[in-house]
Motif scaffolding. Structure first.
Motif, PDB file in Angstrom:
ATOM      1  N   LYS A  98       0.828  -1.209   0.000  1.00  0.00           N
ATOM      2  CA  LYS A  98       0.000   0.000   0.000  1.00  0.00           C
ATOM      3  C   LYS A  98       0.868   1.268   0.000  1.00  0.00           C
ATOM      4  CE  LYS A  98      -3.863   2.100   0.028  1.00  0.00           C
ATOM      5  NZ  LYS A  98      -4.508   2.132  -1.292  1.00  0.00           N
ATOM      6  N   SER A  99       1.898   1.270   0.871  1.00  0.00           N
ATOM      7  CA  SER A  99       2.710   2.494   0.965  1.00  0.00           C
ATOM      8  C   SER A  99       3.500   2.725  -0.324  1.00  0.00           C
ATOM      9  CB  SER A  99       3.632   2.443   2.185  1.00  0.00           C
ATOM     10  OG  SER A  99       4.445   1.294   2.170  1.00  0.00           O
ATOM     11  N   ALA A 100       3.944   1.643  -0.962  1.00  0.00           N
ATOM     12  CA  ALA A 100       4.669   1.801  -2.231  1.00  0.00           C
ATOM     13  C   ALA A 100       3.736   2.361  -3.301  1.00  0.00           C
ATOM     14  CB  ALA A 100       5.247   0.456  -2.673  1.00  0.00           C
ATOM     15  N   GLU A 101       2.523   1.813  -3.326  1.00  0.00           N
ATOM     16  CA  GLU A 101       1.515   2.295  -4.288  1.00  0.00           C
ATOM     17  C   GLU A 101       1.236   3.794  -4.073  1.00  0.00           C
ATOM     18  OE1 GLU A 101      -2.999   1.045  -4.576  1.00  0.00           O
ATOM     19  OE2 GLU A 101      -1.705  -0.741  -4.561  1.00  0.00           O
ATOM     20  N   ASN A 102       1.085   4.167  -2.795  1.00  0.00           N
ATOM     21  CA  ASN A 102       0.842   5.578  -2.471  1.00  0.00           C
ATOM     22  C   ASN A 102       1.999   6.465  -2.914  1.00  0.00           C
ATOM     23  OD1 ASN A 102      -1.589   4.927  -1.335  1.00  0.00           O
ATOM     24  ND2 ASN A 102      -0.852   4.980   0.784  1.00  0.00           N
ATOM     25  N   LEU A 103       3.214   5.961  -2.716  1.00  0.00           N
ATOM     26  CA  LEU A 103       4.391   6.744  -3.107  1.00  0.00           C
ATOM     27  C   LEU A 103       4.381   6.994  -4.616  1.00  0.00           C
ATOM     28  CD1 LEU A 103       7.162   8.064  -2.582  1.00  0.00           C
ATOM     29  CD2 LEU A 103       8.188   5.803  -2.925  1.00  0.00           C
ATOM     30  N   PHE A 104       4.160   5.937  -5.392  1.00  0.00           N
ATOM     31  CA  PHE A 104       4.156   6.098  -6.848  1.00  0.00           C
ATOM     32  C   PHE A 104       3.056   7.069  -7.284  1.00  0.00           C
ATOM     33  CE2 PHE A 104       6.057   1.617  -6.811  1.00  0.00           C
ATOM     34  CZ  PHE A 104       7.350   2.101  -6.915  1.00  0.00           C
ATOM     35  N   ALA A 105       1.918   6.990  -6.605  1.00  0.00           N
ATOM     36  CA  ALA A 105       0.808   7.903  -6.938  1.00  0.00           C
ATOM     37  C   ALA A 105       1.198   9.347  -6.615  1.00  0.00           C
ATOM     38  CB  ALA A 105      -0.445   7.500  -6.166  1.00  0.00           C
ATOM     39  N   ALA A 106       1.871   9.531  -5.462  1.00  0.00           N
ATOM     40  CA  ALA A 106       2.279  10.886  -5.061  1.00  0.00           C
ATOM     41  C   ALA A 106       3.293  11.447  -6.048  1.00  0.00           C
ATOM     42  CB  ALA A 106       2.862  10.857  -3.651  1.00  0.00           C
ATOM     43  N   ILE A 107       4.187  10.586  -6.540  1.00  0.00           N
ATOM     44  CA  ILE A 107       5.188  11.036  -7.520  1.00  0.00           C
ATOM     45  C   ILE A 107       4.492  11.434  -8.829  1.00  0.00           C
ATOM     46  CG2 ILE A 107       7.128  10.269  -8.956  1.00  0.00           C
ATOM     47  CD1 ILE A 107       8.028   8.537  -6.528  1.00  0.00           C
ATOM     48  N   GLU A 108       3.556  10.596  -9.262  1.00  0.00           N
ATOM     49  CA  GLU A 108       2.811  10.906 -10.501  1.00  0.00           C
ATOM     50  C   GLU A 108       2.145  12.273 -10.401  1.00  0.00           C
ATOM     51  OE1 GLU A 108       2.609   9.557 -13.594  1.00  0.00           O
ATOM     52  OE2 GLU A 108       4.258   8.426 -12.719  1.00  0.00           O
ATOM     53  N   GLN A 109       1.579  12.533  -9.215  1.00  0.00           N
ATOM     54  CA  GLN A 109       0.865  13.793  -8.982  1.00  0.00           C
ATOM     55  C   GLN A 109       1.762  15.008  -9.152  1.00  0.00           C
ATOM     56  OE1 GLN A 109      -0.777  14.362  -5.124  1.00  0.00           O
ATOM     57  NE2 GLN A 109      -2.631  13.207  -5.586  1.00  0.00           N
ATOM     58  N   ARG A 110       3.058  14.815  -8.994  1.00  0.00           N
ATOM     59  CA  ARG A 110       3.979  15.953  -9.022  1.00  0.00           C
ATOM     60  C   ARG A 110       4.749  16.064 -10.340  1.00  0.00           C
ATOM     61  NH1 ARG A 110       1.198  17.100  -5.323  1.00  0.00           N
ATOM     62  NH2 ARG A 110       1.831  17.735  -3.231  1.00  0.00           N
ATOM     63  N   ARG A 111       4.262  15.377 -11.351  1.00  0.00           N
ATOM     64  CA  ARG A 111       4.938  15.510 -12.650  1.00  0.00           C
ATOM     65  C   ARG A 111       4.806  16.921 -13.194  1.00  0.00           C
ATOM     66  NH1 ARG A 111       7.410  11.277 -14.899  1.00  0.00           N
ATOM     67  NH2 ARG A 111       6.880   9.254 -14.031  1.00  0.00           N
ATOM     68  N   ALA A 112       3.735  17.585 -12.828  1.00  0.00           N
ATOM     69  CA  ALA A 112       3.580  18.997 -13.180  1.00  0.00           C
ATOM     70  C   ALA A 112       3.344  19.770 -11.898  1.00  0.00           C
ATOM     71  CB  ALA A 112       2.407  19.175 -14.138  1.00  0.00           C
ATOM     72  N   ILE A 113       4.204  20.754 -11.650  1.00  0.00           N
ATOM     73  CA  ILE A 113       4.027  21.592 -10.452  1.00  0.00           C
ATOM     74  C   ILE A 113       4.237  23.038 -10.868  1.00  0.00           C
ATOM     75  CG2 ILE A 113       4.828  19.778  -8.875  1.00  0.00           C
ATOM     76  CD1 ILE A 113       7.414  21.488  -8.569  1.00  0.00           C
ATOM     77  N   PRO A 114       3.786  24.005 -10.046  1.00  0.00           N
ATOM     78  CA  PRO A 114       4.006  25.411 -10.373  1.00  0.00           C
ATOM     79  C   PRO A 114       5.497  25.728 -10.536  1.00  0.00           C
ATOM     80  CG  PRO A 114       2.443  25.196  -8.567  1.00  0.00           C
ATOM     81  CD  PRO A 114       3.008  23.831  -8.809  1.00  0.00           C
ATOM     82  N   LEU A 115       5.804  26.647 -11.460  1.00  0.00           N
ATOM     83  CA  LEU A 115       7.201  26.974 -11.769  1.00  0.00           C
ATOM     84  C   LEU A 115       7.981  27.438 -10.543  1.00  0.00           C
ATOM     85  CD1 LEU A 115       9.383  27.313 -13.938  1.00  0.00           C
ATOM     86  CD2 LEU A 115       8.520  29.631 -14.332  1.00  0.00           C
ATOM     87  N   ASP A 116       7.321  28.214  -9.660  1.00  0.00           N
ATOM     88  CA  ASP A 116       8.059  28.722  -8.491  1.00  0.00           C
ATOM     89  C   ASP A 116       8.532  27.584  -7.583  1.00  0.00           C
ATOM     90  OD1 ASP A 116       5.345  28.295  -7.853  1.00  0.00           O
ATOM     91  OD2 ASP A 116       5.462  29.601  -6.108  1.00  0.00           O
TER      92      ASP A 116
END
Ligand SMILES: [Zn+2]
Length: 357
Positions: A323-341
Motif C-alpha cells: 500500500k505504501s509503495a503504491e501511495n508513493l508512486f501515486a504521489a510522484i505521478e501527482q507531481r509531474r507537473a508543479i508550479p514553476l516557483d
C-alpha cells in the motif's frame, strides 16, 4: 501572537501570563500529533469578556477554552517576582518550553488608558528567564556538509542536562567562531578559541539549538592544539574554499559530493518544493544509499525501475509495503507537473529562497 506568521505551523503562544515557544513541527507531522493550545487573549468581541484580564480568562474557561493554570493575580511587585521565581523552578517539568513570564495590568479599563506603543502594549511587560547553562566536555568537532556545500562544524559533547533537556550536540557556526573572532575579525570570548578537549559552557534559550558560549581555559589540557578547520570536504575530498565575504567554507565538489547530492534531494522533495508525500528525508537517505535515487530525475523513473513486476521493488524494502509503495508512486505521478516557483525553489539555488522563486 507567533502563530500569526502565515503558513507557519504553531503550537504555542502568549499564554495568560506565560510566553510559550511552540514546538515547530512540520505541518504534515503536526497533523498526526495531538496539539493543544492555551487561550490567552481575544480579538474583537460583541461584548466585553469581563472587566479584568483575570475575569476575561475565567470567562474563556467558562466557554470551554483551556487557559494556562499558572496564571494568577498578584497584588504587588514582590508577589509578581515570587510568581516569576516559582514558574522558573517548574520550567523544566512543564512539558512545553517557555522563555519567561508576562506581567499584565489586570484592570481592562486601565489597559485601555495605557494603550500601545507602536506595536507593544504599555500594560504588559515580559520578564525573561536567564538562558540555561551547563558545563561539559567538548569531545569532538564534526563537520556536516549541507545542501549548498557549506561545511558546518558541530560540537560533540559529553551529554549534559541543560534546563531539563539532555544536550549532546551544539552548533559551532563557522571557522571564525571556533577561532574566537566574529565576521569582522573582532575578538569574541575575548579571543578565546575552542578546542577539542576543552571544558565548555553550553546554553540554550527558548527552543533554539544549543550553543557554546565560552571555554574554561583553566581546565584546558596542556597538550591541546588549536582546531584546524578542514581544507577539504570530509565527505568527498574536494577542496573546501572560503569565498570573499562569506563566513562559511564550501565544498567545491558540487554534485559529485554525496553529502550535497543527498541534501539537495531532500530539499527537492521538501514541503516548499515538490512536496512528495511518503518521500521524506529518511526515505531519501535510504534510496540514495542504495543508489535507487541519485538525482531528482531518478524520482520520476523509480516506478519503472522498482515498481510492480520489477526484480527489486519498493514494496519489499524495510519499512515499506504494497500500500505504501503504491501511495508513493501515486504521489510522484501527482507531481509531474508543479508550479514553476516550486520547481525553481526545489533546485536549491544559493540565495534563491521561496520568495525569490
Ligand atoms: Zn564534498
Amino acid at each position: 501572537r507567533e502563530g500569526a506568521e502565515a503558513g507557519d505551523d504553531f503550537v504555542g503562544g502568549l499564554v495568560d501570563g506565560v510566553a510559550l515557544h511552540g514546538h515547530r513541527a512540520r505541518a504534515a507531522g503536526a497533523a498526526a500529533r495531538p496539539l493543544h493550545f492555551f487561550a490567552y487573549g481575544w480579538g474583537e468581541t460583541s461584548e466585553p469578556l469581563g472587566e479584568t484580564q483575570s475575569g476575561a480568562m475565567a470567562r474563556l474557561r467558562g466557554l470551554g477554552f483551556v487557559t494556562n493554570p499558572l496564571g494568577l493575580v498578584c497584588d504587588d511587585v514582590e508577589a509578581l517576582l515570587a510568581c516569576y521565581r516559582g514558574i522558573e523552578v517548574q520550567r523544566a517539568t512543564l512539558g512545553y518550553d517557555i522563555d519567561g513570564v508576562v506581567y499584565k495590568v489586570d484592570d481592562l479599563a486601565l489597559q485601555a488608558r495605557l494603550g500601545f506603543r507602536s506595536t507593544t502594549p504599555r500594560w504588559a511587560l515580559a520578564h525573561k528567564f536567564s538562558a540555561q547553562r551547563a558545563s561539559t566536555l567538548l569531545e569532538a568537532i564534526d563537520i556536516q556538509v549541507g545542501r549548498t556545500g557549506a561545511l558546518s562544524p558541530v560540537a560533540r559533547l559529553t551529554p549534559v542536562t541543560v534546563g531539563g533537556v539532555v544536550v549532546a550536540n551544539a552548533t559551532l557556526h563557522n571557522a571564525d567562531y571556533i577561532a574566537g573572532r566574529d565576521s569582522k575579525g573582532q575578538p569574541i570570548r575575548e579571543g578565546r578559541d575552542i578546542r577539542v578537549g576543552d571544558w565548555v559552557t553550553v546554553y540554550r534559550a527558548g527552543d533554539v539549538i544549543p550553543k557554546i558560549e565560552d571555554v574554561d581555559l583553566s581546565r584546558r589540557p596542556a597538550d591541546s592544539v588549536p582546531y584546524a578547520f578542514p581544507k577539504t570536504c570530509p565527505i568527498c575530498g574536494s577542496d573546501a574554499v572560503r569565498e570573499e565575504g562569506e563566513a562559511a567554507v564550501y565544498c567545491t565538489g558540487g554534485l559529485i559530493c554525496p553529502a550535497q547530492a543527498m541534501e539537495k534531494l531532500k530539499h527537492f522533495v521538501s514541503r516548499g518544493a515538490f512536496d512528495i508525500e511518503g518521500l521524506g528525508a529518511k526515505a531519501v537517505e535510504a534510496f540514495f544509499a542504495d543508489g535507487w535515487i541519485r538525482e531528482p530525475a531518478d524520482i520520476f523513473t523509480l516506478a519503472d525501475r522498482h515498481g510492480p513486476g520489477r526484480p527489486t521493488q519498493v514494496k519489499n524494502r524495510e519499512g515499506w509495503g504494497g500500500k505504501s509503495a503504491e501511495n508513493l508512486f501515486a504521489a510522484i505521478e501527482q507531481r509531474r507537473a508543479i508550479p514553476l516557483d516550486r520547481l525553481i525553489f526545489g533546485l536549491g539555488i544559493r540565495h534563491v529562497g521561496e520568495t525569490a522563486a
